[in-house]
Design a protein around this motif. Structure first.
Motif, PDB file in Angstrom:
ATOM      1  N   PHE A 285     -48.424 -16.326  -6.169  1.00  0.00           N
ATOM      2  CA  PHE A 285     -49.822 -16.737  -6.379  1.00  0.00           C
ATOM      3  C   PHE A 285     -50.499 -16.018  -7.556  1.00  0.00           C
ATOM      4  O   PHE A 285     -51.060 -16.678  -8.443  1.00  0.00           O
ATOM      5  N   PRO A 286     -50.459 -14.661  -7.602  1.00  0.00           N
ATOM      6  CA  PRO A 286     -51.106 -13.993  -8.749  1.00  0.00           C
ATOM      7  C   PRO A 286     -50.433 -14.318 -10.079  1.00  0.00           C
ATOM      8  O   PRO A 286     -51.103 -14.344 -11.106  1.00  0.00           O
ATOM      9  N   LEU A 287     -49.132 -14.576 -10.038  1.00  0.00           N
ATOM     10  CA  LEU A 287     -48.431 -14.913 -11.285  1.00  0.00           C
ATOM     11  C   LEU A 287     -48.953 -16.249 -11.822  1.00  0.00           C
ATOM     12  O   LEU A 287     -49.223 -16.405 -13.001  1.00  0.00           O
ATOM     13  N   ARG A 288     -49.108 -17.210 -10.899  1.00  0.00           N
ATOM     14  CA  ARG A 288     -49.562 -18.552 -11.308  1.00  0.00           C
ATOM     15  C   ARG A 288     -51.064 -18.584 -11.592  1.00  0.00           C
ATOM     16  O   ARG A 288     -51.495 -19.159 -12.585  1.00  0.00           O
ATOM     17  N   GLU A 289     -51.833 -17.986 -10.690  1.00  0.00           N
ATOM     18  CA  GLU A 289     -53.288 -18.170 -10.755  1.00  0.00           C
ATOM     19  C   GLU A 289     -54.012 -17.101 -11.568  1.00  0.00           C
ATOM     20  O   GLU A 289     -55.057 -17.382 -12.146  1.00  0.00           O
ATOM     21  N   VAL A 290     -53.481 -15.873 -11.560  1.00  0.00           N
ATOM     22  CA  VAL A 290     -54.170 -14.796 -12.279  1.00  0.00           C
ATOM     23  C   VAL A 290     -53.568 -14.616 -13.664  1.00  0.00           C
ATOM     24  O   VAL A 290     -54.278 -14.600 -14.659  1.00  0.00           O
ATOM     25  N   ARG A 291     -52.233 -14.507 -13.702  1.00  0.00           N
ATOM     26  CA  ARG A 291     -51.587 -14.271 -15.010  1.00  0.00           C
ATOM     27  C   ARG A 291     -51.237 -15.578 -15.722  1.00  0.00           C
ATOM     28  O   ARG A 291     -50.730 -15.557 -16.838  1.00  0.00           O
TER      29      ARG A 291
ATOM     30  N   SER B 249     -60.969 -10.550  -5.182  1.00  0.00           N
ATOM     31  CA  SER B 249     -60.436  -9.343  -5.834  1.00  0.00           C
ATOM     32  C   SER B 249     -59.491  -9.717  -6.975  1.00  0.00           C
ATOM     33  O   SER B 249     -59.234  -8.922  -7.861  1.00  0.00           O
ATOM     34  N   MET B 250     -58.956 -10.936  -6.936  1.00  0.00           N
ATOM     35  CA  MET B 250     -58.099 -11.406  -8.027  1.00  0.00           C
ATOM     36  C   MET B 250     -58.917 -12.150  -9.094  1.00  0.00           C
ATOM     37  O   MET B 250     -58.353 -12.806  -9.958  1.00  0.00           O
ATOM     38  N   ASN B 251     -60.240 -12.060  -8.963  1.00  0.00           N
ATOM     39  CA  ASN B 251     -61.134 -12.735  -9.910  1.00  0.00           C
ATOM     40  C   ASN B 251     -61.070 -14.259  -9.808  1.00  0.00           C
ATOM     41  O   ASN B 251     -61.311 -14.971 -10.784  1.00  0.00           O
ATOM     42  N   ILE B 252     -60.694 -14.749  -8.625  1.00  0.00           N
ATOM     43  CA  ILE B 252     -60.680 -16.199  -8.404  1.00  0.00           C
ATOM     44  C   ILE B 252     -61.864 -16.521  -7.494  1.00  0.00           C
ATOM     45  O   ILE B 252     -61.972 -15.958  -6.402  1.00  0.00           O
ATOM     46  N   ASP B 253     -62.733 -17.398  -7.961  1.00  0.00           N
ATOM     47  CA  ASP B 253     -63.892 -17.770  -7.164  1.00  0.00           C
ATOM     48  C   ASP B 253     -63.412 -18.605  -5.971  1.00  0.00           C
ATOM     49  O   ASP B 253     -62.842 -19.689  -6.161  1.00  0.00           O
ATOM     50  N   PRO B 254     -63.630 -18.118  -4.728  1.00  0.00           N
ATOM     51  CA  PRO B 254     -63.132 -18.866  -3.566  1.00  0.00           C
ATOM     52  C   PRO B 254     -63.672 -20.291  -3.501  1.00  0.00           C
ATOM     53  O   PRO B 254     -62.949 -21.206  -3.096  1.00  0.00           O
ATOM     54  N   ILE B 255     -64.924 -20.475  -3.926  1.00  0.00           N
ATOM     55  CA  ILE B 255     -65.493 -21.827  -3.903  1.00  0.00           C
ATOM     56  C   ILE B 255     -64.764 -22.710  -4.909  1.00  0.00           C
ATOM     57  O   ILE B 255     -64.367 -23.832  -4.606  1.00  0.00           O
TER      58      ILE B 255
ATOM     59  N   TYR C 130     -69.988  -3.352 -17.255  1.00  0.00           N
ATOM     60  CA  TYR C 130     -71.300  -3.802 -16.773  1.00  0.00           C
ATOM     61  C   TYR C 130     -71.138  -4.789 -15.619  1.00  0.00           C
ATOM     62  O   TYR C 130     -71.813  -4.709 -14.616  1.00  0.00           O
ATOM     63  N   ASP C 131     -70.232  -5.712 -15.817  1.00  0.00           N
ATOM     64  CA  ASP C 131     -69.951  -6.670 -14.749  1.00  0.00           C
ATOM     65  C   ASP C 131     -68.714  -6.155 -14.016  1.00  0.00           C
ATOM     66  O   ASP C 131     -67.626  -6.116 -14.578  1.00  0.00           O
ATOM     67  N   LYS C 132     -68.933  -5.739 -12.760  1.00  0.00           N
ATOM     68  CA  LYS C 132     -67.840  -5.086 -12.024  1.00  0.00           C
ATOM     69  C   LYS C 132     -66.615  -6.002 -11.861  1.00  0.00           C
ATOM     70  O   LYS C 132     -65.512  -5.532 -11.629  1.00  0.00           O
ATOM     71  N   THR C 133     -66.857  -7.303 -11.989  1.00  0.00           N
ATOM     72  CA  THR C 133     -65.713  -8.205 -11.838  1.00  0.00           C
ATOM     73  C   THR C 133     -64.707  -8.020 -12.988  1.00  0.00           C
ATOM     74  O   THR C 133     -63.553  -8.378 -12.864  1.00  0.00           O
ATOM     75  N   GLN C 134     -65.184  -7.408 -14.098  1.00  0.00           N
ATOM     76  CA  GLN C 134     -64.265  -7.162 -15.233  1.00  0.00           C
ATOM     77  C   GLN C 134     -63.155  -6.193 -14.839  1.00  0.00           C
ATOM     78  O   GLN C 134     -62.049  -6.251 -15.375  1.00  0.00           O
ATOM     79  N   LEU C 135     -63.484  -5.284 -13.919  1.00  0.00           N
ATOM     80  CA  LEU C 135     -62.488  -4.284 -13.522  1.00  0.00           C
ATOM     81  C   LEU C 135     -61.356  -4.919 -12.722  1.00  0.00           C
ATOM     82  O   LEU C 135     -60.251  -4.380 -12.648  1.00  0.00           O
ATOM     83  N   ARG C 136     -61.633  -6.096 -12.136  1.00  0.00           N
ATOM     84  CA  ARG C 136     -60.607  -6.761 -11.320  1.00  0.00           C
ATOM     85  C   ARG C 136     -59.385  -7.141 -12.158  1.00  0.00           C
ATOM     86  O   ARG C 136     -58.294  -7.305 -11.628  1.00  0.00           O
ATOM     87  N   VAL C 137     -59.591  -7.303 -13.450  1.00  0.00           N
ATOM     88  CA  VAL C 137     -58.482  -7.658 -14.331  1.00  0.00           C
ATOM     89  C   VAL C 137     -57.446  -6.518 -14.342  1.00  0.00           C
ATOM     90  O   VAL C 137     -56.250  -6.762 -14.469  1.00  0.00           O
ATOM     91  N   HIS C 138     -57.922  -5.307 -14.167  1.00  0.00           N
ATOM     92  CA  HIS C 138     -57.022  -4.145 -14.249  1.00  0.00           C
ATOM     93  C   HIS C 138     -56.617  -3.607 -12.879  1.00  0.00           C
ATOM     94  O   HIS C 138     -55.749  -2.752 -12.786  1.00  0.00           O
ATOM     95  N   CYS C 139     -57.291  -4.071 -11.844  1.00  0.00           N
ATOM     96  CA  CYS C 139     -57.066  -3.500 -10.501  1.00  0.00           C
ATOM     97  C   CYS C 139     -56.381  -4.487  -9.565  1.00  0.00           C
ATOM     98  O   CYS C 139     -56.577  -5.692  -9.688  1.00  0.00           O
ATOM     99  N   ALA C 140     -55.612  -3.950  -8.644  1.00  0.00           N
ATOM    100  CA  ALA C 140     -55.134  -4.774  -7.521  1.00  0.00           C
ATOM    101  C   ALA C 140     -55.561  -4.056  -6.250  1.00  0.00           C
ATOM    102  O   ALA C 140     -55.492  -2.825  -6.174  1.00  0.00           O
ATOM    103  N   TYR C 141     -56.007  -4.821  -5.304  1.00  0.00           N
ATOM    104  CA  TYR C 141     -56.569  -4.246  -4.075  1.00  0.00           C
ATOM    105  C   TYR C 141     -55.632  -4.571  -2.906  1.00  0.00           C
ATOM    106  O   TYR C 141     -55.448  -5.736  -2.582  1.00  0.00           O
ATOM    107  N   LEU C 142     -55.077  -3.527  -2.316  1.00  0.00           N
ATOM    108  CA  LEU C 142     -54.260  -3.720  -1.117  1.00  0.00           C
ATOM    109  C   LEU C 142     -55.168  -3.511   0.088  1.00  0.00           C
ATOM    110  O   LEU C 142     -55.587  -2.394   0.373  1.00  0.00           O
ATOM    111  N   PHE C 143     -55.478  -4.592   0.778  1.00  0.00           N
ATOM    112  CA  PHE C 143     -56.440  -4.534   1.881  1.00  0.00           C
ATOM    113  C   PHE C 143     -55.833  -3.873   3.124  1.00  0.00           C
ATOM    114  O   PHE C 143     -54.613  -3.795   3.261  1.00  0.00           O
TER     115      PHE C 143
END
Lengths: 249, 249
Positions: free
Chosen positions: B105-111, A123-129, B75-88
């Motif tokens: 983690f999201p600060l280092r790995e996503v942003r 969900s964070m767009n990080i490929d788990p693999i 088109y690629d649903k993974t593009q929406l992940r850039v704008h979304c955060a999912y609270l499971f």
């Protein structure tokens, strides 16, 4: 059974491709690789020392019994060393590391899947693999040969220490005989085998972790299958690599 | 308080469908969500609420349908992940990391933020936001369920999302802790202007904190309306939900 084997083989190949391609795709997470090297490598030294030494001692005793019948006791250390370095150390080390690290890789990834941690990564767009596999593949591929080399050294040292106690052959004689009849490629073959063993153990363990079904039963099944399949792969690989070695040398 | 929204939808879903074999979970569902809006999705267990979220961000592949973000088709649903955060539903914290590292983690790995001082301050700010100032060095298993959920919420906020997808955020929590989580979601909607879409079974909380409420039943959004009109709806599912929620109007 056959259907399951075909499905597994069909899913394993693309998985292996994804794992290997992840090794060359940035970002390269050095800290994760480093922590896996410690976990798989350094944390296994004690168990490898114990088994390496025990292996050397048992083999020396067993071979002594056989060699006495042929009056070839002076070649004991050379034969034990050859057996340890070409066959026993690589295989025994790999089997031990499957039990210790292979099962740990499968269960760790399986638990991450069960508790949605893999979905969080996705969900964070990080490929788990891409995030989890390279560090484990690299750690197993490079630590297995190092641990195997260490196990060979420990096993040979234990054997060398025991020989003067249980036979009339002294240290100098044993070492001289070894130098005359022992080729460096016999040491290398064990280490090269371990390189492939490590790679396959990591790959198979990761595969079973990522493909585990959710829940305790699914996780336990995946871990068991991971250990069994890795062990079978090691035995088969040992045969194939041994055959190649015999053909080449 | 009356809220004014930009009429251009932030997120538009058109004719989204998803089946699992013969089980048609989502049938041509469509909805438009405006920036800064808080939308609650109600529905019985197993009607496909979580499936809808997972289809939105590509954790599941929808059979058909389009998703638009700011009027641009994704088109690629993974593009929406850039704008979304999912609270499971489950906190799904990474159990090999402490709470600080989970939130960082999201600060280092996503942003991809490298500035250690910024990360430290941001994590401290987020921990303060969710009332876990002292928990940074604790491991996830050392926290209660409610605290884990709040830490997980802080982690989703660290992604600086435009849209927050909350999947039953109060499941398994006592009413007091559940209320805390709902208030945090509401606070992030009001103070940070994050668009919130929340799956919940709690009608009372939906009425209090949502701009619109959606009833998902038989794979379709049967009612989509503001809380007052939702309560007056003649729809059977809505009426039975109201009755069972002990909220007779």
């Amino acid at each position: 059974m056959l259907k399951k084997f075909i499905i597994t083989a069909g899913t394993f190949s693309p998985f292996a491709f994804r794992v290997f391609s992840s090794l060359f795709r940035p970002p390269f997470r050095i800290s994760l690789i480093f922590s896996q090297f410690i976990k798989i490598g350094l944390n296994s030294i004690l168990i490898i020392s114990l088994t390496g030494a025990t292996m050397g001692l048992i083999l020396t005793q067993q071979m002594l019994f056989a060699l006495r019948q042929f009056g070839a006791v002076e070649s004991l250390y050379m034969i034990v060393s050859k057996m340890i370095s070409t066959e026993l150390s690589p295989v025994v080390t790999a089997l031990l590391l499957i039990a210790k690290n292979g099962s740990s890789i499968t269960s760790e990834i399986g638990i991450m899947k069960t508790t949605n941690q893999l979905d969080v990564l996705e969900s964070m767009n990080i490929d788990p693999i891409q995030y989890l596999a390279p560090s484990r593949i690299l750690a197993c591929t490079f630590m297995f040969p190092l641990l195997c080399a260490y196990s060979i050294i420990v096993g040979m040292a234990a054997s060398l220490a025991l020989i003067p106690i249980i036979t009339e052959v002294d240290l100098a004689q044993s070492i001289n005989f070894l130098i005359q009849r022992y080729d460096v490629h016999e040491l290398l073959v064990g280490i090269i085998k371990s390189f492939f063993f490590g790679m396959f153990v990591a790959l198979i363990s990761l595969f079973h972790g990522f493909n585990s079904t959710r829940g305790a039963e699914g996780l336990s099944l995946a871990t068991t299958e991971g250990v069994v399949m890795s062990s079978i792969a090691i035995i088969l690989l040992d045969f194939i690599l041994g055959k190649i070695y015999v053909e080449i040398f | 308080m009356l809220k004014f929204f930009n009429e251009t939808p932030l997120l538009r879903v058109k004719n989204l469908s998803k089946s699992f074999g013969k089980n048609h979970v989502l049938r041509d569902i469509s909805i438009s969500i405006r920036e800064g809006e808080s939308v609650s999705i109600l529905g019985k267990s197993g009607v496909g609420k979580s499936v809808f979220f997972k289809c939105l961000i590509g954790l599941l592949l929808p059979d058909s349908g389009q998703v638009y973000f700011r009027n641009k088709e994704i088109y690629d649903k993974t593009q929406l992940r850039v704008h979304c955060a999912y609270l499971f539903q489950e906190p799904a914290l990474f159990d090999s990391m402490n709470i600080f590292d989970n939130i960082a983690f999201p600060l280092r790995e996503v942003r991809k933020i490298k500035d250690k001082a910024y990360i430290r301050n941001k994590v401290a700010e987020l921990l303060g936001w969710v009332g876990l100032e002292e928990a940074g060095l604790q491991m996830p298993h050392e926290l209660s369920g409610g605290m884990q959920k709040r830490a997980s919420f802080a982690r989703t906020l660290a992604m600086s999302p435009t849209i927050l997808l909350c999947d039953e955020p109060t499941t398994g929590l006592d009413p007091v802790t559940g209320d805390k989580i709902i208030k945090l979601i509401h606070k992030s909607n009001k103070e940070l202007n994050i668009t919130c879409i929340t799956i919940t079974h709690n009608l009372q909380q939906s009425l209090l904190h949502s701009d619109r409420i959606v009833m998902l039943n038989n794979g379709a959004f049967e009612v989509v309306d503001i809380p007052d009109n939702f309560l007056k709806s003649n729809n059977n599912s809505v009426q039975s939900f109201i009755t069972l929620s002990s909220l007779r109007i």
